[in-house]
Write an enzyme that holds these catalytic residues in place. Structure first.
Site, PDB file in Angstrom:
ATOM      1  N   ASP A 439      45.441  21.326 -94.763  1.00  0.00           N
ATOM      2  CA  ASP A 439      46.701  22.025 -94.966  1.00  0.00           C
ATOM      3  C   ASP A 439      46.488  23.484 -94.571  1.00  0.00           C
ATOM      4  OD1 ASP A 439      49.305  22.625 -95.936  1.00  0.00           O
ATOM      5  OD2 ASP A 439      48.440  23.290 -97.821  1.00  0.00           O
ATOM      6  N   LYS A 440      47.571  24.235 -94.421  1.00  0.00           N
ATOM      7  CA  LYS A 440      47.453  25.645 -94.068  1.00  0.00           C
ATOM      8  C   LYS A 440      47.544  26.544 -95.298  1.00  0.00           C
ATOM      9  CE  LYS A 440      50.880  28.098 -92.597  1.00  0.00           C
ATOM     10  NZ  LYS A 440      50.841  29.253 -93.527  1.00  0.00           N
ATOM     11  N   THR A 441      48.683  26.480 -95.997  1.00  0.00           N
ATOM     12  CA  THR A 441      48.930  27.400 -97.099  1.00  0.00           C
ATOM     13  C   THR A 441      47.985  27.122 -98.261  1.00  0.00           C
ATOM     14  OG1 THR A 441      51.247  27.539 -96.479  1.00  0.00           O
ATOM     15  CG2 THR A 441      50.665  28.301 -98.676  1.00  0.00           C
ATOM     16  N   PHE A 640      64.558  23.422-105.266  1.00  0.00           N
ATOM     17  CA  PHE A 640      63.831  23.111-104.030  1.00  0.00           C
ATOM     18  C   PHE A 640      62.949  21.888-104.243  1.00  0.00           C
ATOM     19  CE2 PHE A 640      60.041  23.276-101.461  1.00  0.00           C
ATOM     20  CZ  PHE A 640      60.502  23.633-100.207  1.00  0.00           C
ATOM     21  N   ARG A 695      55.947  33.486 -92.623  1.00  0.00           N
ATOM     22  CA  ARG A 695      56.711  32.379 -93.194  1.00  0.00           C
ATOM     23  C   ARG A 695      58.165  32.815 -93.318  1.00  0.00           C
ATOM     24  NH1 ARG A 695      53.585  28.835 -96.436  1.00  0.00           N
ATOM     25  NH2 ARG A 695      55.222  28.768 -98.025  1.00  0.00           N
ATOM     26  N   GLY A 777      53.846  22.586 -92.738  1.00  0.00           N
ATOM     27  CA  GLY A 777      55.303  22.547 -92.673  1.00  0.00           C
ATOM     28  C   GLY A 777      55.901  23.751 -91.973  1.00  0.00           C
ATOM     29  N   ARG A 866      55.918  21.448 -88.980  1.00  0.00           N
ATOM     30  CA  ARG A 866      57.178  20.922 -89.481  1.00  0.00           C
ATOM     31  C   ARG A 866      57.023  19.499 -90.004  1.00  0.00           C
ATOM     32  NH1 ARG A 866      60.873  24.888 -90.427  1.00  0.00           N
ATOM     33  NH2 ARG A 866      61.522  26.006 -88.565  1.00  0.00           N
ATOM     34  N   LYS A 872      52.062  13.650 -93.425  1.00  0.00           N
ATOM     35  CA  LYS A 872      50.655  14.025 -93.520  1.00  0.00           C
ATOM     36  C   LYS A 872      49.790  12.800 -93.824  1.00  0.00           C
ATOM     37  CE  LYS A 872      51.215  18.834 -95.086  1.00  0.00           C
ATOM     38  NZ  LYS A 872      50.842  19.827 -96.115  1.00  0.00           N
ATOM     39  N   ASP A 896      50.057  17.816-100.639  1.00  0.00           N
ATOM     40  CA  ASP A 896      48.882  17.293 -99.937  1.00  0.00           C
ATOM     41  C   ASP A 896      48.352  16.011-100.560  1.00  0.00           C
ATOM     42  OD1 ASP A 896      48.870  19.594 -98.264  1.00  0.00           O
ATOM     43  OD2 ASP A 896      47.912  20.722 -99.865  1.00  0.00           O
TER      44      ASP A 896
END
Length: 940
Positions: A439-441, A640, A695, A777, A866, A872, A896
């Site tokens: 993952d990135k974040t 969200f 972001r 994402g 995205r 994933k 994740d």
């Protein structure tokens, strides 16, 4: 907190619900529920106890189960047969002790090891079950143990304590009924989550009032879904003028193994206990037939047995042993046949061998002699299979695990966290990894968000330079120095898109150094300061806010939205680092408790511009708008989630209903009112922000006519009283209906800085030949620039972009790629593929997924942007199931989970406060095992 209004029985709506969930009468089918009474003990229906058992054995079953586990190993089973054969006097030329003693020693050593490990599990279970908690009984506190907690009990949990069971939140120490929960032990996320009390009970902070509660709860059956819960709480007319029914959702349920933070106390109604709690549902259960208490689909085991993990090396050894067995069988067969032939031809000539003594005549025939000698040869040749093989391997693994735990090279000084090998059975898997999915974040980046730039009314604000952009400019040769520390407040700053190109090499630095966190930019031989790490700065904002122009109104609406559209809780703070400089020279000491760092950064940014959110009440918030306090009644919060990718808040103030919405551009832009005059400019700014690795979120609003809101809200309340999947389906439908025809205000851009050491770590991994896939994402431009900044992509990388909205063009693109690279040796090529989520959804279909994988295997780096959490997991499964390669997935968030579960090895970054006796992640409990590392830069 947004408290749903009290409702009587409301007929459910069936619109928008799939046909399979609709009955013959046109209404949603009634889903199975758990029903229990409030304030009544004992319950009419018997529920599972709250005791936890994770041991693998018991005193009665240890010997049999352990021997079964050990004889699953072919070598042990083989030596058992040898020992049996040696007990036959006419067959064995050796004493049975030569096999029985070593075998017994091996079995005993392994059994002792297993017994010690299981004893530790037992002690941990006993310690956990004996923990103390407070139960409310007849208006007073009663101390009890966790094991005695039952469904329907009302418990009191204090700050920093863990929740003994899954509980419906009744009330808290806060007037508005909210509390903060840390879910590190569930999903690895360190951000505090805000939970809300039931709308009908949040005012009851007195134990006498809570003890007097009478009613019934109706909730969904126990399940493993950590992120979904629905139910209702019907209370009798004890505290109310008439009976009321209140809807319940995920925000009203606090889960076992989570801890209470920054809240003095809470009261909760026990809903799921023991192995029916969600964290235990996510562990690997031992089989158990369904009982009469629950339907088969919801049957819950009373024992969660520790899994027996076997590595690929152990499986390989079993296969190699089969080859040795085949060789042994061939050798024995040859010797037995030769012995039979020789005996049948020579037994009477070689009388001195006395072959007939102690034997029946049948053993003197060729066949009989050959059969008996075959068993003898099996015993003689048993040295082909080393009896100490598995013992040696286990000792080596145990030492390896100790070395990993003590390795200072993978120790994180900042968090005082060392690597933790949770199982020694899978150490060698780490050395065989071929694919890393990240993952990135929070993994490549720090997950520390800072409001950096914005676009309002078609005008871009913010003059800083992000770390990603700075890295890009260094690669292009436009920066002549790295950040230095010195004061120079008069050096000019420039907006990144207007920077002219560099001509020639940089001259020597001037005598006067730039400001703190400043990069030197050389343009036409002149050194100029370029700010980094300073957050959002732009003097034009203040000037435009008070200019009396249409742009001023846009700016006010923009920052007002940031101060309203969130779920943050403000708290007074005393530490200087929490000082917020507000306009007019008035600094405020405040800290915001946010569900995500993005929200906290946006609310702080609004406060710094004079739109200061400072009070949250039960059903309203108070915001200081440029010094004037305005109260907004919060009528509804549409939260969200990974599917919606947006959140909205509907407020009522000064006679107007307004919906404030922010979210991903792919979700907000299609919901805008047609003909927005700033749409084109906002799109361009979004692309520029993404190119800097920021972001982005798009924000918009609209005023809702009162008749429209009244009609919509009546249907929304009815949907909230549904139970099960029907509620989510109907609420999503209604949310999408109200979030339409929005007026575009602009976009936000937040910086998430890279983790320290990530570029160097990824560079080493690439040199080692590992293939790295980043699944994020974020927008394509953001993902590419972060890939460049962390050395995933280099200036020599040949990048292939795959994107599109239709399947046919993507199919053609994959066919062209396969044709082009089929005749090219890509061994020494630095290929990289970037694919967007929409295109990926087509490529993961049965007819295209192997084509995608064929090209992806030629790439050193793959970036999927995205993508959804489900995608994933599908990407990891595609590689794992079709290549046979060992895969590793690393991530730190709830999104994740799918990715980590699908991979062979799943090491999450170790959470900083994982001290619970039952501290494991269900995300990794379902993976084959792994090593918890402090960060990706500390991966072994």
């Amino acid at each position: 907190m947004t408290a749903p209004s009290a409702q009587k029985e409301v007929p459910p709506a069936s619109q928008g619900i799939p046909s399979k969930q609709i009955g013959e009468d046109g209404k949603p089918k009634e889903e199975p529920k758990r029903n229990f009474l409030v304030g009544t003990s004992p319950q009419p229906e018997k529920f599972l106890h709250n005791r936890i058992k994770t041991t693998k054995y018991s005193l009665a079953t240890f010997l049999f189960v352990n021997l079964f586990e050990q004889f699953r190993r072919l070598a042990n089973f083989y030596f058992l047969l040898i020992a049996i054969f040696q007990c036959i006097p006419t067959v064995s030329p050796t004493s049975p002790a030569t096999s029985i003693v070593p075998l017994a020693l091996v079995l005993s050593v392994t059994a002792v090891k297993e017994a010690i490990e299981d004893l530790r599990r037992y002690q941990s279970d006993r310690q956990l079950n004996a923990k103390k908690c407070i139960r409310v009984v007849d208006g007073r506190e009663e101390t009890t143990q966790w094991r005695h907690v039952q469904v329907g009990d009302i418990l009191k949990v204090k700050c920093d304590e863990y929740f003994p069971a899954d509980m419906i939140l009744l009330s808290t120490s806060f007037e508005q009924g909210n509390c903060y929960v840390e879910t590190t032990n569930l999903d690895g996320e360190t951000n505090l989550k805000t939970m809300n009390s039931c709308a009908g009970t949040y005012r009851f902070q007195n134990m006498r009032e809570l003890s007097a509660l009478r009613g019934a709860a109706s909730v969904e059956l126990p399940n493993k879904d950590l992120y979904h819960f629905s139910g209702s709480l019907a209370l009798e007319a004890t505290q109310f003028s008439e009976a009321h029914r209140f809807s319940l959702d995920t925000k009203n349920l606090v889960l076992r193994a989570c801890s209470l933070r920054n809240t003095a106390f809470i009261y909760g109604l026990v809903t799921y206990t023991g192995h029916e709690s969600k964290i235990m549902k996510n562990s690997r259960p031992a089989p158990m037939p369904p009982g009469p208490r629950t339907p088969p689909a919801a049957a819950t085991p009373t024992h969660t047995k520790a899994p027996s993990k076997r590595s690929n090396l152990e499986r390989l050894l079993n296969k190699l042993l089969l080859i040795l067995f085949a060789a042994l069988g061939a050798l024995v067969l040859f010797c037995a046949i030769a012995n039979g032939i020789w005996t049948s031809a020579n037994w009477d000539d070689h009388w001195y061998l006395r072959l007939w003594e102690g034997s029946d005549l049948i053993w003197l025939t060729g066949v009989g002699s050959g059969f008996r000698s075959a068993l003898t040869f099996v015993i003689l040749f048993n040295i082909l299979i080393p009896i100490s093989l598995y013992v040696t391997m286990e000792v080596v693994k145990l030492v390896q695990a100790s070395l990993i735990n003590a390795d200072l090279a993978i120790y994180d000084v900042g968090s005082n966290t060392a690597a933790n090998a949770r199982t020694s059975n899978l150490n060698e898997e780490l050395g065989q990894i071929e694919y890393i999915f990240s993952d990135k974040t929070g993994t490549l980046t720090r997950n520390l968000m800072e409001f950096f730039k914005c676009s309002v009314g078609g005008v871009a604000y913010g003059q800083g330079i992000s770390e990603i952009r700075a890295s890009q400019m260094r690669r292009e040769g436009n920066l002549g120095a790295r950040p230095v520390r010195a004061r120079a407040p008069n050096w000019p700053r420039h907006h990144i898109p207007t920077l002219p190109p560099l001509f020639g090499g940089p001259p020597p630095p001037p005598a006067r150094c730039p400001g703190p966190d400043c990069l030197l930019l050389w343009v036409d031989g002149v050194g100029r300061g370029l700010q980094t790490g300073r957050g959002f700065e732009d003097d034009r904002v203040k000037a435009d806010l008070f200019a009396g122009s249409p742009q001023a109104q846009m700016l006010r609406q923009f920052f007002q939205l940031l101060a309203i559209c969130h779920t943050c809780i403000p708290e007074e703070a005393s530490h200087p680092q929490n000082r917020l400089p507000c306009p007019g020279g008035r600094d405020v000491m405040v800290t915001y408790k946010a569900a995500s760092p993005d929200e906290g950064a946006l609310v702080k940014a609004a406060a710094q511009q004079g739109f200061y959110f400072h009070t949250k009440r039960a059903s309203s918030i108070v915001v200081s708008l440029l010094g004037q306090d305005v109260e907004f009644e919060v009528r509804c919060v549409l939260e969200f989630d990974s599917d919606r990718k947006r959140n909205s808040v509907i407020t009522y103030s000064q006679g107007r209903y307004t919906i404030w919405t922010k979210g991903a551009d792919t979700m907000i832009l299609p919901r805008l009112a047609p003909g927005s005059p700033i749409l084109t400019a906002t799109r361009e700014h979004l692309e520029g922000f993404a190119a800097e690795g920021l972001r982005t979120l798009v924000v918009g609003y609209r005023d809702i006519p009162e008749p429209e809101f009244a009609a919509w809200f009546a249907r929304y309340e009815a949907a909230m009283n549904l139970v099960g999947d029907s509620r989510k389906i109907e609420v999503d439908k209604l949310s999408n209906e109200i979030e339409q025809n929005l007026l575009l205000l602009g976009a936000t851009a937040i910086e998430d800085k890279l983790q320290e050491g990530v570029p160097e770590t990824i560079s080493y991994l690439r040199k080692a030949g590992l293939k790295i896939w980043v699944l994020t994402g974020d927008k394509q431009e953001t993902a590419i620039n972060i890939g460049l900044a962390c050395n995933l992509l280099t200036t020599s990388s040949q990048m292939v972009l795959i994107f599109g909205q239709e399947k046919a063009p993507i199919r053609r693109q994959l066919a062209e790629l396969r044709k082009h690279f089929s005749t090219i040796d890509t061994t020494n090529m630095d290929l990289a593929m970037v694919i967007e989520g929409k295109a990926l959804s087509f490529c993961l279909q049965e007819d295209l997924k192997l084509d995608l994988l064929e090209f992806a295997q030629k790439c050193r780096v793959v970036i999927c942007c995205r993508v959804s959490p489900a995608q994933k997991g599908d990407v990891v499964a595609l590689v794992k199931e079709n290549t046979g390669a060992l895969t590793l997935a690393i991530g730190d968030g709830a999104n994740d989970v799918n990715m980590i579960q699908r991979a062979h090895v799943g090491p999450p970054p170790a959470p900083p406060s994982c001290q619970h006796p039952l501290s494991f992640h269900p995300t990794t409990a379902a993976a084959d095992g792994g090593v918890a590392a402090p960060s990706i830069s500390a991966l072994p």
